[in-house]
Design an enzyme around this catalytic site. Structure first.
Site, PDB file in Angstrom:
ATOM      1  N   TYR A 261       0.835  -1.206   0.000  1.00  0.00           N
ATOM      2  CA  TYR A 261       0.000   0.000   0.000  1.00  0.00           C
ATOM      3  C   TYR A 261       0.870   1.256   0.000  1.00  0.00           C
ATOM      4  CZ  TYR A 261      -3.105   3.664   1.648  1.00  0.00           C
ATOM      5  OH  TYR A 261      -3.795   4.855   1.787  1.00  0.00           O
ATOM      6  N   GLU A 262       1.956   1.220   0.770  1.00  0.00           N
ATOM      7  CA  GLU A 262       2.842   2.381   0.871  1.00  0.00           C
ATOM      8  C   GLU A 262       3.848   2.441  -0.277  1.00  0.00           C
ATOM      9  OE1 GLU A 262       4.331   2.026   4.910  1.00  0.00           O
ATOM     10  OE2 GLU A 262       2.664   3.247   5.652  1.00  0.00           O
TER      11      GLU A 262
ATOM     12  N   TYR B  28      -2.566  -1.125  10.896  1.00  0.00           N
ATOM     13  CA  TYR B  28      -3.045  -1.661   9.629  1.00  0.00           C
ATOM     14  C   TYR B  28      -4.304  -2.488   9.841  1.00  0.00           C
ATOM     15  CZ  TYR B  28      -3.288  -4.274   5.280  1.00  0.00           C
ATOM     16  OH  TYR B  28      -3.720  -4.812   4.100  1.00  0.00           O
ATOM     17  N   VAL B  29      -5.258  -2.277   8.941  1.00  0.00           N
ATOM     18  CA  VAL B  29      -6.467  -3.090   8.879  1.00  0.00           C
ATOM     19  C   VAL B  29      -6.643  -3.498   7.421  1.00  0.00           C
ATOM     20  CG1 VAL B  29      -8.972  -3.142   9.221  1.00  0.00           C
ATOM     21  CG2 VAL B  29      -7.517  -1.883  10.834  1.00  0.00           C
TER      22      VAL B  29
ATOM     23  N   GLY C 248     -13.432   0.771   7.884  1.00  0.00           N
ATOM     24  CA  GLY C 248     -14.716   1.446   8.031  1.00  0.00           C
ATOM     25  C   GLY C 248     -15.618   0.816   9.076  1.00  0.00           C
TER      26      GLY C 248
ATOM     27  N   GLY D 205      -9.652   0.106  13.092  1.00  0.00           N
ATOM     28  CA  GLY D 205      -8.469   0.964  13.206  1.00  0.00           C
ATOM     29  C   GLY D 205      -8.557   1.861  14.427  1.00  0.00           C
TER      30      GLY D 205
ATOM     31  N   TYR E 289      -5.965  10.333  11.481  1.00  0.00           N
ATOM     32  CA  TYR E 289      -5.281  10.744  12.705  1.00  0.00           C
ATOM     33  C   TYR E 289      -5.673  12.161  13.114  1.00  0.00           C
ATOM     34  CZ  TYR E 289      -2.478   6.543  12.001  1.00  0.00           C
ATOM     35  OH  TYR E 289      -2.083   5.246  11.837  1.00  0.00           O
TER      36      TYR E 289
END
Length: 173
Positions: free
Chosen positions: A26-27, A94-95, A101, A105, A139
């Site tokens: 993802y990153e 991480y989820v 949703g 998290g 965040y």
């Protein structure tokens, strides 16, 4: 959605390792992951562990499309501020995407904060990539401050040959 947050066990390291790779993908940095689940087992479940970890788990009837019940994690460790005292650093939150949703998290983040408060930590710190707007917004919505903006801090790292060179400059006993 029905889920529980619990302390990770040594047996969870394969799942944690899988999700570390998912997060790295993802990153956009999967080539950076060099750690194995065996190293996680050794480093996290030894006499003086280098990190602590929580996992999010769903019941078997809610398992992921791939058949996983461990569907999220929060990996953290303790640091120290010479200005403020004890602190907890959240390395990863991480989820799995299909479970986002559902408050998982938030539950992981809140549990790390609760653990930190119980250990008298005065702050919870973490890093987020500048392009990761969904995480930055998440965040911020929880009250986090962006220190790059408010205080101008930069993240600095020594690794590889640069770390070796620096260590080689240490005074000899």
């Amino acid at each position: 959605m029905n889920f529980k947050i619990r302390c990770a066990a040594k047996e969870d390291c394969k799942d944690i390792s899988r999700m570390i790779m998912d997060l790295a993908i993802y990153e956009k940095m999967p080539d950076q992951v060099k750690i194995s689940h065996e190293e996680l087992e050794c480093d996290g479940f030894c006499q003086n562990p280098f990190f602590e970890c929580l996992v999010a788990e769903v019941p078997e009837e809610h398992k992921s499309n791939e058949g996983f019940t461990v569907i999220g994690y929060a990996l953290y460790f303790y640091t120290y501020s010479t200005w403020k005292g004890r602190a907890v650093y959240l390395e990863d939150l991480y989820v799995m995407s299909e479970f986002r949703g559902n408050g998982i998290g938030t539950a992981l983040l809140s549990k790390v904060a609760e653990i930190g408060k119980k250990k008298q930590c005065v702050r919870l710190q973490l890093s987020v990539l500048n392009w990761n707007t969904p995480s930055r917004d998440f965040y911020a919505a929880k009250g986090a401050q962006d220190l790059t903006v408010t205080e101008g801090w930069h993240a600095i790292r020594f690794d590889g040959q640069n770390l070796d060179n620096l260590a080689n400059e240490a005074p000899k006993d």
